[in-house]
Write a protein that holds these residues in place. Structure first.
Motif, short mmCIF file in Angstrom:
data_model
loop_
_atom_site.label_atom_id
_atom_site.label_comp_id
_atom_site.label_asym_id
_atom_site.label_seq_id
_atom_site.Cartn_x
_atom_site.Cartn_y
_atom_site.Cartn_z
N ASN A 250 0.79 -1.05 0.12
CA ASN A 250 0.18 -0.15 0.03
C ASN A 250 0.75 1.29 0.08
OD1 ASN A 250 -2.36 -1.62 0.36
ND2 ASN A 250 -2.20 -1.45 2.40
N ALA A 251 0.49 2.11 -0.85
CA ALA A 251 0.98 3.67 -1.03
C ALA A 251 0.73 4.35 0.34
CB ALA A 251 1.07 4.31 -2.17
N ALA A 252 1.47 4.90 1.03
CA ALA A 252 1.20 5.92 2.16
C ALA A 252 2.00 7.30 1.91
CB ALA A 252 1.40 5.41 3.24
N GLN A 253 1.43 8.21 2.04
CA GLN A 253 1.70 9.78 2.02
C GLN A 253 1.08 10.59 2.98
OE1 GLN A 253 2.26 11.19 -2.15
NE2 GLN A 253 1.16 9.55 -2.84
N THR A 254 1.94 11.64 3.37
CA THR A 254 1.42 12.52 4.43
C THR A 254 1.33 13.85 3.68
OG1 THR A 254 2.67 11.09 6.32
CG2 THR A 254 1.95 13.68 6.68
N VAL A 255 0.30 14.47 3.97
CA VAL A 255 0.10 15.95 3.52
C VAL A 255 -0.37 16.75 4.70
CG1 VAL A 255 -2.41 15.51 3.15
CG2 VAL A 255 -1.42 17.32 1.88
N PHE A 256 0.26 18.11 4.60
CA PHE A 256 0.00 19.01 5.84
C PHE A 256 -0.90 20.06 5.33
CE2 PHE A 256 4.07 16.78 6.16
CZ PHE A 256 3.92 16.23 7.34
N LEU A 257 -2.10 20.16 6.01
CA LEU A 257 -3.19 21.35 5.69
C LEU A 257 -3.37 22.12 6.70
CD1 LEU A 257 -5.79 18.91 4.15
CD2 LEU A 257 -4.04 20.12 2.71
N ASP A 258 -3.32 23.57 6.29
CA ASP A 258 -3.91 24.67 7.19
C ASP A 258 -5.34 24.62 7.05
OD1 ASP A 258 -2.96 27.41 8.73
OD2 ASP A 258 -4.68 27.58 7.64
N HIS A 259 -5.99 24.78 8.04
CA HIS A 259 -7.49 24.93 8.24
C HIS A 259 -7.87 25.82 9.22
CE1 HIS A 259 -11.63 24.55 7.56
NE2 HIS A 259 -11.91 23.74 8.88
N GLY A 260 -8.32 26.85 9.09
CA GLY A 260 -8.73 27.83 10.19
C GLY A 260 -7.77 28.54 11.00
N GLY A 261 -6.49 28.42 10.51
CA GLY A 261 -4.99 28.78 11.13
C GLY A 261 -4.56 27.56 11.88
N ALA A 262 -5.04 26.49 11.81
CA ALA A 262 -4.66 25.42 12.59
C ALA A 262 -3.80 24.52 11.33
CB ALA A 262 -5.57 24.57 13.46
N GLU A 263 -2.81 23.92 11.90
CA GLU A 263 -2.10 23.00 10.99
C GLU A 263 -2.48 21.48 11.16
OE1 GLU A 263 1.90 23.37 9.21
OE2 GLU A 263 2.10 22.50 11.01
N HIS A 264 -2.74 20.93 10.26
CA HIS A 264 -3.08 19.41 10.44
C HIS A 264 -2.21 18.46 9.63
CE1 HIS A 264 -6.90 20.42 12.39
NE2 HIS A 264 -6.80 21.50 11.79
N ALA A 265 -1.83 17.40 10.21
CA ALA A 265 -0.98 16.29 9.25
C ALA A 265 -2.06 15.13 8.83
CB ALA A 265 0.07 15.79 10.09
N LEU A 266 -2.18 14.84 7.72
CA LEU A 266 -2.86 13.73 7.25
C LEU A 266 -2.15 12.64 6.56
CD1 LEU A 266 -4.81 16.45 6.86
CD2 LEU A 266 -6.60 14.67 6.53
N ARG A 267 -2.37 11.39 6.95
CA ARG A 267 -1.47 10.40 6.36
C ARG A 267 -2.49 9.64 5.35
NH1 ARG A 267 3.10 7.73 7.02
NH2 ARG A 267 3.42 5.54 6.26
N VAL A 268 -2.29 9.42 4.22
CA VAL A 268 -3.01 8.83 3.20
C VAL A 268 -2.41 7.64 2.70
CG1 VAL A 268 -4.13 9.28 0.93
CG2 VAL A 268 -3.91 11.21 2.53
N THR A 269 -3.15 6.55 2.76
CA THR A 269 -2.86 5.23 2.51
C THR A 269 -3.64 4.87 1.21
OG1 THR A 269 -2.17 4.78 4.60
CG2 THR A 269 -2.37 2.89 3.06
N ALA A 270 -3.06 4.37 0.31
CA ALA A 270 -3.89 3.83 -0.91
C ALA A 270 -4.34 2.26 -0.54
CB ALA A 270 -3.34 4.03 -2.18
N LEU A 271 -5.41 2.21 -0.68
CA LEU A 271 -5.89 0.58 -0.17
C LEU A 271 -6.06 -0.45 -1.34
CD1 LEU A 271 -8.31 1.14 2.84
CD2 LEU A 271 -5.77 0.68 3.09
N GLY A 272 -6.26 0.41 -2.36
CA GLY A 272 -6.65 -0.48 -3.57
C GLY A 272 -7.02 0.58 -4.85
N LYS A 273 -7.66 0.15 -5.96
CA LYS A 273 -8.19 0.96 -6.87
C LYS A 273 -9.15 1.95 -6.28
CE LYS A 273 -10.44 1.05 -11.51
NZ LYS A 273 -11.49 2.24 -11.04
N ASP A 274 -8.75 3.39 -6.21
CA ASP A 274 -9.73 4.17 -5.85
C ASP A 274 -10.29 4.19 -4.30
OD1 ASP A 274 -9.86 5.65 -8.25
OD2 ASP A 274 -11.33 4.33 -9.14
N ARG A 275 -9.66 3.35 -3.47
CA ARG A 275 -9.91 3.32 -2.08
C ARG A 275 -8.63 3.75 -1.44
NH1 ARG A 275 -9.82 -1.73 -0.88
NH2 ARG A 275 -10.89 -1.43 1.31
N PHE A 276 -8.96 4.62 -0.24
CA PHE A 276 -8.03 5.05 0.74
C PHE A 276 -8.43 5.14 2.09
CE2 PHE A 276 -8.04 7.14 -3.54
CZ PHE A 276 -6.72 7.01 -3.91
N ARG A 277 -7.33 5.05 2.83
CA ARG A 277 -7.67 5.32 4.27
C ARG A 277 -7.03 6.68 4.69
NH1 ARG A 277 -6.98 0.32 7.78
NH2 ARG A 277 -9.26 0.10 7.18
#
Length: 661
Positions: free
Chosen positions: A493-520
Motif C-alpha cells: 500500500n502507498a502511504a503519503q503525508t500531507v499537511f493542511l492549514d484549516h482555520g489557522g491550525a495545521e493538520h497532518a493527514l496520512r493517506v494510504t492507498a488501499l486499492g483502486k480508488d480506495r484510501f484510508r
C-alpha cells in the motif's frame, strides 16, 4: 427614449441597469475608479471612463468628475443607482445644470425626505401615521430627556440624517439616557456631519415593512405592494421578501394608500420606497403601523417586487425620466406568488459580521435562482466599497415554495477565497419562526450564537481536502488504464503525508492507498475510509461508510475549497518554512513526509540551527516542501544531497542529542 445614459455607480446595481438599458436599445457609459479598472460593470458597458483613485470620496462621490464624464461621453441622462450620490440633491442639481436628465426624483423631493424630523412633520400634515415621539428642533439634553420620559421608556434615539443604524441607540431607563444621547450624537456627527437627533417610542416587537411607490411627471402615483425587511442584523437588512407575511388585503390597501399620499405630498417622480415600522406585539394591525422614512431611489431589494409583479423597475425609471407616463395604473397591478432576496456578503458572521477582503478564487452561483452581482471569479473584493458580492433571488407559487428554493440556492452557492455569510443565510431559512412567517427585527438577535458560526469541517471534508492536495481527485489525463489506478503501488500500500492549514491550525493527514480508488486517511487519531467513485478535478462522488455523497472541489495553487453537505470549507497546503518540517520531524530526526526529490540542502554537519530554520527543501507531487528544524540544536548528519530521490520516511537530517548539543 434616451440614446445613451451614464451610470454613476459601480458593481451589482451598475450591471443591473446595463442589462435593462441594453434590452431597451439604450447605450451605457460606466465610470470606474482605479480599484475597478477590471470590474464587471466596466466590461459590460458600451464604454467606460475613469473618474479617480480607489477611495470613493475621490471617485464615485466626486460630482465634477462624474459630470465631466457624462458630458465627454455624450450621455443624455445619468442613472445614480443606489448608495453614493443617489440621494444627494446637490448632485441632482449639478446634473440638470449640465443640461442632462437625472433618472430619479427632483432635488426638492430628496431634500424633503432627507431629514427624518422634517419628513415626519410633512407626513403628519399629509395624514400619514408617524411613530409617537419628538421630532422638533430643540436639542438640549435635558429637554430631550424630558420628552423621552413623556413618551415612556423604552425609547429610541435616532440621528435625523442618514440611515443604516448609525446614530441610533435604544434606551431602557432614564439613568442611561444622557450617555446614550452623547454616543448617538458622536456617531451621527461622524457619519453624516449632523449630530441632531429625534426621540421615538421603542417598539417591543417591530416589523420593518416598506412599500414600493412610483410617480411620473404627469401627477400619477401608484404603489407596487409591500416588502418585508424585518430580518436584520445591526439594523441592516439580510433577507427581504414580498409580499409581507400575514398581510391582509384590507391592510395592504390602507398601507399602500398611505405610501401613495406620502409620495404625492412631495410631487414625487420615479422609484421610491416608503418605509413603515409596524408594532406586531398584538399582531399586524391597521392602527399600529407608522412612517419611518422615505428612500428617494431604487432599493437594493427591488428584485422581489419585480418577481411578484413581473415588471422591470429600471425600465420604469428610464421611461418616467424620459417624460413618459407610468406604464400601468393601480388597478392593473397584481401580485403573482412570493419572492425572497438574500444578500450574499463577504463577511464573517461569527466575528460580528466583520467584512472580508480578498480574491474570489471560486464564484459559482446556482442557475435556478436570479443572481444579481457585479463580480466574477478572480475579482478582488477590496476594502474600499460595500462587501456585498451578490443577491440571490427566488420566486415561487407561495411562501413555502419560494423559501425552499432560496434555501436550496444558498446551499448550492460555491464561493471560495474569502469568508462569506452563505451558511448563515441558509441557517436563517431553517429558523422555525422565520419559516412560519413570525418575523420581527429582533429575530436574529434572539436566535443565538449557533446561528452565526459555520459547522466545523468533518473528517469527510478533511479526507477530500487531503486527496485533492495529493492529486488523487484530478481527472485522469493518461488514456492508459493503469493511469486510472489512483495511488497504486506494486509491492504494498502507498502511504503519503500531507499537511493542511484549516482555520489557522495545521493538520497532518496520512493517506494510504488501499486499492483502486480506495484510501484510508489517518488524522488526529481517527481513521476514515473512502472510495472515490468518480472525480474530474471538481465534481466528486465519494463513498463513506456505505453512503455515496457528492462534493465539489476547487483547487488553485496551494488553496483548496471543499463544498460538502451544503457548506464550504477552506484549506491551504502548508509550504512555509517550519510547518512541514515540524510535522515531519521525529525527535532529533527530519524524515521525508512522502517520496520525492531533494532540491536544496541548506545546512552541513556541525551547523547550529534554531527551531523553524529551513533545512531541506523537497519537491513532491508538483509541490515544494520546506522542511524545518524541529528544535534548536546542532546538525549531526545530513545523509542526503541535492538531486537525491528519496522514499517516504527516509532520514534527511539528524541533530545531535540535546545533551550533547
Amino acid at each position: 427614449m434616451f440614446r445613451k445614459i451614464l451610470i454613476a455607480n459601480r458593481g451589482e446595481i451598475a450591471c443591473r441597469v446595463i442589462r435593462t438599458a441594453r434590452r431597451m436599445g439604450v447605450a451605457t457609459v460606466a465610470v470606474y475608479s482605479d480599484a475597478d479598472r477590471q470590474a464587471l460593470h466596466v466590461a459590460m458597458a458600451d464604454e467606460a471612463i475613469r473618474i479617480g483613485p480607489a477611495e470613493a470620496a475621490k471617485s464615485y462621490l466626486d460630482i465634477p468628475a462624474i459630470i465631466a464624464a457624462a458630458k465627454a461621453s455624450g450621455a443624455e441622462a445619468v442613472h445614480p443607482g443606489y448608495g453614493f450620490l443617489s440621494e444627494n440633491p446637490d448632485f441632482v442639481e449639478a446634473v440638470e445644470a449640465a443640461g442632462l436628465v437625472f433618472i430619479g426624483p427632483s432635488a426638492n423631493a430628496i431634500r424633503a425626505m432627507g431629514l427624518k424630523d422634517a419628513a415626519k412633520a410633512l407626513m403628519e400634515k399629509a395624514g400619514v401615521p408617524v411613530v409617537p415621539g419628538y421630532h422638533g428642533e430643540r436639542q438640549e439634553a435635558d429637554f430631550l430627556a424630558g420628552e423621552a420620559a413623556a413618551i415612556g421608556y423604552p425609547v429610541l434615539i435616532k440621528a435625523r440624517a442618514g440611515g443604516g443604524g448609525k446614530g441610533m441607540r435604544r434606551v431602557e431607563r432614564p439613568a442611561d439616557f444622557t450617555a446614550a444621547l452623547e454616543s448617538a450624537r458622536r456617531e451621527a456627527e461622524s457619519a453624516f456631519g449632523d449630530g441632531r437627533v429625534l426621540v421615538e417610542k421603542y417598539m417591543a416587537k417591530p416589523r420593518h415593512i416598506e412599500v414600493q411607490v412610483f410617480g411620473d411627471g404627469h401627477g400619477n402615483v401608484v404603489h407596487l405592494f409591500e416588502r418585508d425587511c424585518s430580518l436584520q442584523r445591526r439594523h441592516q437588512k439580510v433577507i427581504e421578501e414580498a409580499p409581507a407575511p400575514g398581510m391582509t388585503t384590507e391592510m395592504r390597501a390602507v398601507m399602500g394608500a398611505a405610501a401613495v399620499r406620502a409620495a404625492a405630498a412631495i410631487g414625487y417622480s420615479g422609484a421610491g420606497t416608503v418605509e413603515f415600522i409596524a408594532d406586531v406585539s398584538k399582531g399586524l394591525r391597521q392602527d399600529r403601523f407608522y412612517f419611518m422614512e422615505m428612500n428617494t431611489r431604487l432599493q437594493v431589494e427591488h428584485p422581489v417586487t419585480e418577481a411578484i409583479t413581473g415588471l422591470d423597475l429600471v425600465e420604469w425609471q428610464l421611461r418616467v425620466a424620459a417624460g413618459e407616463p407610468l406604464p400601468k395604473r393601480q388597478e392593473d397591478l397584481v401580485i403573482d406568488g412570493w419572492a425572497f432576496e438574500a444578500r450574499l456578503y463577504a463577511e464573517n458572521p461569527a466575528r460580528d459580521f466583520l467584512p472580508a477582503t480578498g480574491r474570489l478564487t471560486v464564484f459559482d452561483l446556482p442557475g435556478e435562482a436570479r443572481i444579481d452581482s457585479g463580480v466574477r471569479a478572480g475579482d478582488i473584493i477590496t476594502p474600499y466599497y460595500d462587501p456585498m458580492i451578490a443577491k440571490v433571488i427566488t420566486h415561487g407559487r407561495d411562501r413555502k415554495e419560494a423559501l425552499a428554493r432560496l434555501e436550496a440556492a444558498l446551499a448550492a452557492c460555491r464561493v471560495g477565497g474569502l469568508t462569506t455569510n452563505a451558511g448563515f443565510l441558509a441557517r436563517l431559512c431553517r429558523l422555525p419562526a422565520f419559516a412560519a412567517g413570525d418575523v420581527d427585527t429582533g429575530l436574529i438577535g434572539r436566535a443565538g450564537e449557533g446561528l452565526l458560526a459555520d459547522p466545523d469541517a468533518s473528517e469527510e471534508v478533511f479526507t477530500l481536502a487531503a486527496l485533492s492536495a495529493l492529486g488523487f481527485l484530478d481527472a485522469p489525463a493518461d488514456p492508459d488504464p493503469w493511469g486510472h489506478v489512483r495511488g497504486f503501488r506494486l509491492w504494498g500500500n502507498a502511504a503519503q503525508t500531507v499537511f493542511l492549514d484549516h482555520g489557522g491550525a495545521e493538520h497532518a493527514l496520512r493517506v494510504t492507498a488501499l486499492g483502486k480508488d480506495r484510501f484510508r486517511i489517518d488524522h488526529d487519531g481517527m481513521a476514515t475510509d473512502i472510495r472515490v467513485q468518480s472525480a474530474d478535478g471538481r465534481a466528486v462522488q465519494a463513498e463513506f461508510d456505505g453512503h455515496l455523497l457528492p462534493a465539489t472541489i476547487h483547487r488553485e495553487g496551494a488553496d483548496i475549497a471543499v463544498f460538502f453537505a451544503g457548506h464550504g470549507h477552506a484549506f491551504a497546503v502548508t509550504q512555509e518554512a517550519g510547518h512541514q518540517g515540524e510535522a515531519a520531524a521525529g525527535g532529533d530526526r527530519l524524515l521525508a513526509p512522502m517520496p520525492g526529490l531533494v532540491r536544496i540542502v541548506s545546512v552541513a554537519p556541525g551547523a547550529r540551527v534554531a527551531r523553524g530554520d529551513a533545512l531541506v527543501t523537497m519537491e513532491a507531487m508538483k509541490m515544494e516542501l520546506v522542511l524545518a528544524a524541529p528544535r534548536d540544536g546542532v546538525v549531526a548528519a545530513v545523509p542526503v544531497a541535492a538531486g537525491d530521490q528519496v522514499a517516504e520516511g527516509a532520514l534527511l537530517l539528524a541533530l545531535e542529542p540535546e545533551e550533547a548539543a
